[in-house]
Design a protein around this motif. Structure first.
Motif, short mmCIF file in Angstrom:
data_model
loop_
_atom_site.label_atom_id
_atom_site.label_comp_id
_atom_site.label_asym_id
_atom_site.label_seq_id
_atom_site.Cartn_x
_atom_site.Cartn_y
_atom_site.Cartn_z
N ARG A 96 5.64 -38.30 96.99
CA ARG A 96 6.79 -39.12 97.38
C ARG A 96 7.97 -38.88 96.44
O ARG A 96 8.92 -38.21 96.78
N ASP A 97 7.89 -39.35 95.18
CA ASP A 97 9.02 -39.13 94.26
C ASP A 97 9.10 -37.64 93.92
O ASP A 97 10.19 -37.06 93.80
N GLY A 98 7.92 -37.00 93.77
CA GLY A 98 7.90 -35.56 93.45
C GLY A 98 8.61 -34.78 94.53
O GLY A 98 9.36 -33.83 94.25
N VAL A 152 4.24 -49.21 85.45
CA VAL A 152 5.55 -48.66 85.07
C VAL A 152 5.79 -47.34 85.80
O VAL A 152 4.85 -46.64 86.16
N HIS A 153 7.08 -47.04 85.98
CA HIS A 153 7.49 -45.87 86.76
C HIS A 153 8.74 -45.33 86.05
O HIS A 153 9.82 -45.90 86.19
N CYS A 154 8.58 -44.29 85.25
CA CYS A 154 9.71 -43.87 84.41
C CYS A 154 10.24 -42.49 84.80
O CYS A 154 9.47 -41.57 85.06
N HIS A 155 11.55 -42.41 84.80
CA HIS A 155 12.20 -41.11 85.07
C HIS A 155 12.59 -40.45 83.75
O HIS A 155 12.73 -41.10 82.71
N ASN A 156 12.81 -39.13 83.84
CA ASN A 156 12.86 -38.32 82.63
C ASN A 156 14.26 -37.84 82.25
O ASN A 156 14.40 -36.81 81.59
#
Ligand code: KIV
Ligand code: ZN
Length: 516
Positions: A15-17, A203-207
């Protein structure tokens, strides 16, 4: 010894990938990756965003039908129509989760949603209640939580837990947080929200600042018990927290973490390769855990130390994350059964005998050119087989290149385009350039080459070269990968794979960031 608390691994590669520019996957590719994640014992697989397009809906449904041992999750904005689509797509799942979200940061509420905080709170609650009509497993995310006001977050989260949310996911949507603050945010939420004990905090963290894994782990130390992550850190913009880094940090530093995952870590490298081959996103050599150099010791001092005692310079064992010891696994005399069973050990199974036969023919062709076939060769070889290959609009029939000192390289190519054979010739700066120009002469793609890279899959001059090509056309970005012992052929395969993606109908843009 008391058992450690479980740390739930929620994989969002599909999904996010998939929101990484150029990483879109077909339904069957998603099912293959999902099966690999299931084999790895990922707890939750977020398979897509069903409202985004009919293709997304079908992919979630197909994953829900194929996966039995992991929960399958579908994303939905906090809107009834989104949740209905998600619930519908999850019908075949053995265990299904609806993940609904709405933004809670002042900037998102004002500039994007044009909603007052009270309206957001009300909509979050009714979305969760509606989702509970489909499943008891409902996750709620206050989007852009990393930039939201803590008091408001506490109110929204308390209300959605009362409405039936069983997982509360705290996203750092824009990758703005730093570990100390993000860990503190989780600590405060868990302490201040009176009914926090009734939900799992995630948690759901972006880089964006390179801190996705560090932020996720800081949150785990503060009490988060689910981490959302992706294979190879794929994801929107700079990506999401890399699953392999999160899992191996927690596993390696059990002296620090009060929890552990149930992951079968020896499936990490095969899954990483599968995702890279399917999406066409190469893994950088110095990437932790899954990069080609992650366990390579170049300096003499290190090599000497490792030979004396592995622990001098290695904190993990390569085989524990699925690196094979470059064993020669098969050769030209290996039969179909040996081929099939080695692939099975690598977690690769085919849907039909026809696909297996196709792969076996390719294996024999490769074994004629390359005597020693390693696991890496097999993995690259099978990515080309199957439904994905059958979807091709244009296919290479033959290629001839002439490259000689002092002469301009020439290429002649024959393609099968929508069932019709067409030929083209061109010259170029090198054989690859000539071959690409010959193809372009036939297809007139008008695309722009953004990236071309070659990587040897194994050692030796007879190694297969793995080529990645990235093309851009009208704002759409696609990647293609191809492998062959002849790097010009590998390049052409990669180029055609990318062009085939451009010839497919354009997937609808994911709406979650722009609209509600
Ligand atoms: O980054 C984000 O906020 C998301 C949500 C949908 C969880 O991907
Ligand atoms: Zn995200």
């Amino acid at each position: 010894m008391t058992a450690k608390a479980p740390l739930i691994i929620f994989d969002t590669t599909l999904r996010d990938g998939e929101q990484s520019p150029g990483a879109s996957m077909t339904r069957d590719e998603k099912v293959r990756i999902a099966k690999s994640l299931e084999r790895m014992k990922v707890d939750v697989i977020e398979a897509g965003f069903p409202i985004a397009s009919p293709g997304d809906f079908e992919a979630v449904e197909a994953v829900a039908r194929s996966v039995r041992d992991s929960t399958v999750c579908a994303l939905a904005r906090a809107l009834e129509r989104d949740i209905d689509r998600a619930g519908e797509a999850l019908k075949p799942a053995a265990s299904g989760r609806v993940h609904t979200f709405i933004a809670t940061s002042p900037i998102h509420m004002k500039a994007k949603l044009h909603m007052r905080p009270e309206q957001v709170l009300e909509q979050a609650v009714s979305a969760v209640k509606h989702a509970r009509g489909f499943t008891d497993d409902v996750e709620f995310s206050p989007e852009d939580a990393g930039r939201s006001e803590v008091d408001f977050l506490c109110r929204v989260i308390e209300a959605v837990i009362d409405a039936g949310a069983t997982t509360i996911n705290i996203p750092d949507t824009v990758g703005y947080s730093i570990p100390q603050h993000f860990g503190e945010l989780l600590r405060q939420l868990l302490e201040r929200i009176p009914n926090a004990h009734r939900a799992v905090f995630s948690v759901h963290c972006h880089n964006d600042l390179g801190l996705a894994v560090a932020n996720s782990l800081a949150a785990v130390l503060s009490g988060a018990r689910q981490v959302e992550c992706t294979i190879n850190g794929l994801g929107e913009r700079a990506g999401n927290a890399a699953l392999e880094e999160v899992v191996m940090t927690v596993r390696t530093r059990q002296d620090v973490f009060p929890c552990d995952t149930r992951l079968n870590t020896n499936q990490i490298v095969p899954t990483s390769r599968l995702v890279s081959n399917i999406t066409g996103f190469p893994v950088q050599p110095n990437k932790a855990i899954v990069g080609a150099n992650a366990f390579a010791h170049e300096s003499g001092i290190h090599q000497d130390g490792v030979l004396k005692s592995r622990e001098t310079y290695e904190i993990m064992r390569a085989q524990d994350v699925g690196w094979s010891e470059n064993r020669i696994v098969l050769g030209k005399h290996s039969g179909r059964n040996a081929f099939r069973s080695r692939l099975k050990e690598l977690g690769i199974e085919f849907d039909s005998e026809q696909e297996l036969n196709e792969a076996f023919t390719r294996f024999k062709e490769l074994a004629d050119k390359k005597h020693e076939i390693y696991d890496e060769d097999l993995q690259a070889l099978v990515t080309d087989v199957g439904l994905e290959a059958r979807d091709e609009r244009c296919r290479l029939v033959s290629l001839r290149v002439c490259s000689e000192t002092g002469e301009i390289p020439q290429a002649s190519v024959i393609l099968n385009v929508y069932g019709e054979e067409r030929s083209g010739q061109a010259s170029g700066g090198g054989p690859v350039d000539a071959a690409f120009k010959a193809i372009d002469g036939i297809l007139q793609s008008h695309s722009e080459l953004q990236l071309y890279s070659v990587n040897a899959i194994t050692g030796g001059t007879d190694a297969q070269g793995e080529v990645t090509v990235r093309l851009q056309k009208g704002g759409r970005i696609v990647n293609g990968q191809g492998a062959d012992t002849d790097i010009v052929i590998a390049s052409v395969k990669a180029y055609l794979k990318a062009l085939n993606k451009l010839l497919q109908p354009k997937p609808r843009a994911h709406p979650q960031m722009g609209e509600l």
